[in-house]
Enzyme design. Structure first.
Site, PDB file in Angstrom:
ATOM      1  CB  VAL A  86       7.911  -6.400   2.227  1.00  0.00           C
ATOM      2  CG1 VAL A  86       7.283  -6.916   1.053  1.00  0.00           C
ATOM      3  CG2 VAL A  86       9.296  -6.345   2.269  1.00  0.00           C
ATOM      4  CE  LYS A  87       0.079  -1.507   3.503  1.00  0.00           C
ATOM      5  NZ  LYS A  87      -0.385  -0.032   3.134  1.00  0.00           N
ATOM      6  CB  VAL A  88       2.352  -9.200   0.475  1.00  0.00           C
ATOM      7  CG1 VAL A  88       3.714  -9.125   0.112  1.00  0.00           C
ATOM      8  CG2 VAL A  88       2.145  -9.616   1.531  1.00  0.00           C
ATOM      9  CB  ALA A  90       7.620   0.032   0.948  1.00  0.00           C
TER      10      ALA A  90
END
Ligand code: G3P
Length: 217
Positions: A82-84, A56
């Site tokens: 967690v997508k950054v 996400a």
């Protein structure tokens, strides 16, 4: 090679999952927009269906904002990655979140140097975008091969997640090079089953069978 599905379409994920084809899911702001659904609601539904990592994506552009959003997204389920983005701020957020034991997927990677930095920052996944490099008349698969070589040279544990996959050839090439994961739209995964000689052979078998007048059941 693990298969992640690159979509927020829960019906499509369910169909592939019933065949054991889904090791994880990736989403991004564009895919959430396409689903027309609330990010937390749809992500929760996906996490309940798929035990593997579900990416996400944060939308803040500063590290503090990405960390805060990442921690909020992590509350949805334990299997959230967690997508950054692969910016300097994204690398900072990656380091902080990884140190806290969270899975982090560093996305929008277009060079081997970027992938090297993500591994140093403790990324769980690096997402090189194959199709978007091909769009510029570059060879996205060369990037996968370069990252594989560099990570293997030094034993980095970051998983290479081949992304922006547009064709069945991308899937087999990524597997040959040794990408750890490929994330593909559902229709690409389904197309992998197709071959004209399979269809032709099946037609011939069915025709011959019909002429025997027999039935199995
Ligand atoms: O996995 C990343 C993907 O969603 C981007 O794909 O086709 O928009 O380059 P594409």
């Amino acid at each position: 090679m693990k298969f992640f599905v690159d979509t927020a379409d829960t019906d499509a994920i369910r169909e592939l999952n019933e065949l054991g084809m889904v090791d994880g899911v990736t989403t991004n702001p564009s895919l959430i927009m396409k689903s027309g659904r609330d990010i937390k609601e749809v992500t929760k539904e996906i996490c309940n269906m798929i035990p593997g990592p579900v990416s996400a994506e944060t939308v803040a552009t500063d590290a503090e904002g990405m960390i805060a959003e990442g921690l909020e997204l992590k509350k949805i389920a334990d299997n959230i990655a967690v997508k950054v983005p692969l910016t300097w701020a994204g690398l900072k957020a990656c380091k902080v979140l990884s140190d806290q034991g969270h899975m982090v997927n560093v996305t929008l990677c277009f060079s081997a140097n970027q992938a090297l930095l993500a591994a140093k920052a403790g990324a769980t996944f690096i997402s090189p975008f194959i199709g978007r490099l091909d769009d510029l008349n570059l060879d996205g698969m060369d990037l996968i091969a370069d990252i594989r070589e560099i990570y293997d040279n030094y034993g980095f544990e970051t998983n290479i997640l081949a992304a922006s996959i547009r064709s069945v050839n991308h899937m087999s090439e990524a597997a040959k090079i040794g990408a750890d994961v490929a994330t593909a739209p559902p229709d690409v995964i389904k197309k992998m089953a197709q071959h004209p000689l399979t269809d032709k052979g099946l037609d011939a078998f069915l025709k011959d069978w019909a002429s025997t007048g027999q039935s199995i059941l």
